[in-house]
Design a protein around this motif. Structure first.
Motif, mmCIF file in Angstrom:
data_model
loop_
_atom_site.group_PDB
_atom_site.id
_atom_site.type_symbol
_atom_site.label_atom_id
_atom_site.label_comp_id
_atom_site.label_asym_id
_atom_site.label_seq_id
_atom_site.Cartn_x
_atom_site.Cartn_y
_atom_site.Cartn_z
ATOM 1 N N LEU B 23 34.612 -5.099 14.413
ATOM 2 C CA LEU B 23 34.827 -6.105 15.456
ATOM 3 C C LEU B 23 33.545 -6.359 16.235
ATOM 4 C CD1 LEU B 23 38.266 -5.355 17.126
ATOM 5 C CD2 LEU B 23 37.453 -7.573 16.344
ATOM 6 N N GLY B 24 32.838 -5.274 16.554
ATOM 7 C CA GLY B 24 31.581 -5.418 17.289
ATOM 8 C C GLY B 24 30.588 -6.258 16.507
ATOM 9 N N LEU B 25 30.485 -6.001 15.193
ATOM 10 C CA LEU B 25 29.588 -6.799 14.352
ATOM 11 C C LEU B 25 30.063 -8.254 14.313
ATOM 12 C CD1 LEU B 25 29.085 -4.449 11.252
ATOM 13 C CD2 LEU B 25 27.422 -4.951 13.038
ATOM 14 N N LEU B 195 30.189 -6.784 24.743
ATOM 15 C CA LEU B 195 31.465 -6.445 24.106
ATOM 16 C C LEU B 195 31.227 -5.597 22.860
ATOM 17 C CD1 LEU B 195 34.353 -7.166 24.790
ATOM 18 C CD2 LEU B 195 34.173 -9.159 23.303
ATOM 19 N N SER B 196 30.208 -5.971 22.069
ATOM 20 C CA SER B 196 29.950 -5.196 20.853
ATOM 21 C C SER B 196 29.476 -3.791 21.222
ATOM 22 C CB SER B 196 28.934 -5.914 19.949
ATOM 23 O OG SER B 196 27.621 -5.653 20.362
ATOM 24 N N PHE B 227 30.209 -2.796 8.162
ATOM 25 C CA PHE B 227 29.688 -4.029 7.603
ATOM 26 C C PHE B 227 30.505 -4.421 6.372
ATOM 27 C CE2 PHE B 227 26.415 -6.048 4.784
ATOM 28 C CZ PHE B 227 26.434 -7.257 5.431
ATOM 29 N N ILE B 228 30.769 -3.426 5.519
ATOM 30 C CA ILE B 228 31.616 -3.683 4.353
ATOM 31 C C ILE B 228 32.993 -4.175 4.821
ATOM 32 C CG2 ILE B 228 32.798 -2.591 2.401
ATOM 33 C CD1 ILE B 228 30.369 -0.651 2.264
ATOM 34 N N ALA B 229 33.523 -3.512 5.861
ATOM 35 C CA ALA B 229 34.844 -3.904 6.370
ATOM 36 C C ALA B 229 34.825 -5.335 6.890
ATOM 37 C CB ALA B 229 35.271 -2.952 7.487
ATOM 38 N N ALA B 230 33.734 -5.705 7.579
ATOM 39 C CA ALA B 230 33.645 -7.062 8.134
ATOM 40 C C ALA B 230 33.596 -8.102 7.019
ATOM 41 C CB ALA B 230 32.425 -7.190 9.040
ATOM 42 N N GLY B 234 36.344 -10.933 6.128
ATOM 43 C CA GLY B 234 35.900 -12.312 6.329
ATOM 44 C C GLY B 234 34.882 -12.307 7.451
ATOM 45 N N LEU B 235 33.599 -12.427 7.107
ATOM 46 C CA LEU B 235 32.542 -12.241 8.097
ATOM 47 C C LEU B 235 32.671 -13.255 9.236
ATOM 48 C CD1 LEU B 235 30.231 -10.391 8.635
ATOM 49 C CD2 LEU B 235 28.741 -11.899 7.340
ATOM 50 N N GLY B 236 32.642 -12.751 10.459
ATOM 51 C CA GLY B 236 32.739 -13.628 11.626
ATOM 52 C C GLY B 236 34.163 -13.818 12.107
ATOM 53 N N SER B 237 35.128 -13.319 11.344
ATOM 54 C CA SER B 237 36.526 -13.449 11.756
ATOM 55 C C SER B 237 36.959 -12.163 12.442
ATOM 56 C CB SER B 237 37.384 -13.732 10.521
ATOM 57 O OG SER B 237 38.676 -13.192 10.662
#
Lengths: 237, 297
Positions: B23-25, B195-196, B227-230, B234-237
């Protein structure tokens, strides 16, 4: 009467491309001023430069007698100048009410914001009805209403609109033009870039004709409707 | 069955930590298109603050507050010092800048603190376990799940009810128009970093409370996973980040629990193969970001 907004020698450049090549115009309080011309004439670039979304290369912009040429975009809505961008650009993933709330983001005066909510919901009952819905699920016409409503939330003195009727059904186009007349009646000064030349000259007081980044004609709406500069501007592209 | 439930608790606990990091990323990426690889160093900073607070004998609750606060402040400083000057540069420039920040901080930790792993004093309660519903759960796992739930509820409230949170969503979708509304680029970006940092700080406390040690490279592995999880989500979601974090946690824990012993050394590659399979089926991630932005600041 001193003009609300006045430019002199306004130039906008994207890299090597000169989009606007030194134009002078003014918008007086209470007027509807139309900016006409073919695609690429520099109309949108002019509006974007006025609100600080693209940098002004040279020349000056004065609003309410103050030089705002290099003011950052985020300071202009609170100062009373805002733009309804081309293509509506509502925040699709925000609800209707959240979009409107963002429109008043820079306004500190709570009473003014409360009034703006009433005014906008009054102008657009459909937005009040759909306040919880995502903006992305609205029809094109409703999105245009939302884009205008969102801009009205900041209580602008001068509202600039970039192609407000683009891509809308004829019936909705008519509603948009009627709305612009109502807004002017409510004391908002309007600067409008439009493809629909005939209809915009019916509601406008005055207009400027742009071609190749220069002003090639200006005058009252009635004068422009019959002017050669106008037909020439479209033919020459 | 008990074993399965126990592993599920572990998976939720680990997945929750990945979700907070992802989430932070995602918050930062959605607003400025930056994949902040120095996110891990925010965790490390929080870890060292926990360590020093423990040495100073501060109560653990106070240490947690200081650690999370330190990560938040560090994130804001990182933006101000390193990322603001290159804000409008290309994504590649931003990425390289974040690598530089990450390495500078790692070297500082190694030289000013220690190259080696340092123990962190934790309250004994954390290593206790309780019997619930017929099976044994570690207190640290329970607290970690609770902290994750609280943070997710807080974040949801912040992004939906708070003016600043709504402005962040608006800026993530269309920054130019957000500025037209009077939303200041500097404050919304600084807010996203704060927030991050907050999320990284909480994740660091959870991470350290499972391991009781901190080292200069501590943040690297969890942030790589995040990063893999993001990407998986869906990157940015933001919803995607949460979904991706939990899915990755489940994949890792279940593989560790159920793969035959002779396969265990291939656990990570097998996990990544599963991630790749998910991405082949859903190339934009589990819950893609609504729009890949055309408009930057």
């Amino acid at each position: 009467m001193t003009p609300l907004l006045k430019t002199s020698g306004l130039m906008v450049r994207y890299g090597p491309v000169e989009a606007v090549r030194g134009i002078d115009f003014e918008i007086g309080e209470g007027e509807i001023v139309a900016f006409l011309g073919a695609n690429g004439a520099g109309k949108s670039s002019t509006l974007n430069a006025l609100v600080g979304l693209v940098p002004v290369q040279s020349g000056t912009v004065e609003f309410l007698g103050r030089d705002i040429t290099h003011d950052p975009a985020e300071t202009l809505a609170p100062a009373g100048l805002t733009l309804v961008p081309e293509g509506r650009r509502v925040f699709n993933t925000l609800s209707v009410a959240e979009n409107l709330r963002m429109g008043a983001y820079g306004i500190r005066d709570k009473a003014a914001v409360a009034e703006a909510w009433d005014r906008v919901y009054d102008l657009f009952p459909i937005l009040a009805e759909r306040r919880g819905q995502f903006a992305g699920t609205l029809s094109g016409g409703q999105q245009q209403m939302l884009a205008i409503g969102r801009a009205m939330m900041s209580g602008p003195k001068l509202l600039l609109l970039d192609e407000p009727s683009l891509g809308l059904a004829p019936l909705i186009v008519e509603q948009v033009f009627e709305l612009l007349v109502r807004l002017r009646g409510a004391g908002v000064t309007l600067g409008v870039v439009e493809q629909n030349v005939a209809r915009s000259l019916q509601i406008a007081d005055r207009g400027y004709v742009l071609s190749g980044g220069r002003i090639v004609g200006q005058g009252s709406a009635a004068e422009l409707a019959t002017s050669e500069a106008l037909s020439g501007a479209y033919l020459d592209g | 069955m008990d074993f399965f439930l126990q592993q599920t608790v572990n998976a939720v606990s680990l997945g929750g930590t990945y979700a907070l990091l992802a989430l932070g990323l995602a918050v930062v990426f959605s607003i400025m298109g930056l994949i902040n690889f120095a996110h891990g160093e925010l965790m490390t900073i929080a870890g060292y603050v926990l360590m020093y607070c423990g040495l100073a004998g501060l109560p653990f609750v106070l240490s947690i507050g200081l650690a999370i606060g330190a990560a938040t402040v560090a994130a804001v400083l990182m933006e101000r010092i390193a990322f603001r000057p290159v804000r409008n540069a290309s994504g590649a420039t931003l990425l390289i800048t974040s690598f530089a920040v990450s390495m500078v901080l790692q070297v500082l930790f190694q030289n000013l603190i220690s190259v080696r792993s340092q123990p962190v004093l934790l309250p004994p309660l954390l290593s206790d376990s309780v019997r619930m519903f017929g099976f044994v759960i570690g207190v640290n796992k329970l607290l970690s799940i609770a902290a994750t739930v609280v943070m997710l509820i807080f974040l949801d409230w912040f992004m939906k009810r708070q003016k600043t949170g709504i402005a962040m969503r608006a800026a993530a979708e269309d920054f130019a128009v957000a500025r037209l509304m009077g939303i200041r680029a500097n404050s919304v970006i600084a807010g996203a970093f704060a927030l991050s940092g907050l999320l990284a700080g909480v994740a660091a406390v959870l991470w350290v409370s499972q391991r009781a040690s901190v080292d200069p490279l501590m943040g690297f592995t969890p942030v790589l996973k995040a990063f893999i999880a993001a990407i998986l989500g869906g990157l940015g979601s933001l919803r995607g980040a949460v979904a991706g974090g939990f899915l990755l946690g489940f994949i890792e824990i279940y593989l560790a629990a159920y793969l035959p012993p002779e396969w265990q050394e291939f656990r990570d590659p097998i996990g990544l193969v599963l991630v790749v399979i998910v991405l082949l089926m859903r190339p934009n991630g589990l819950i893609p970001a609504p729009a890949l932005k055309a408009h930057k600041v």
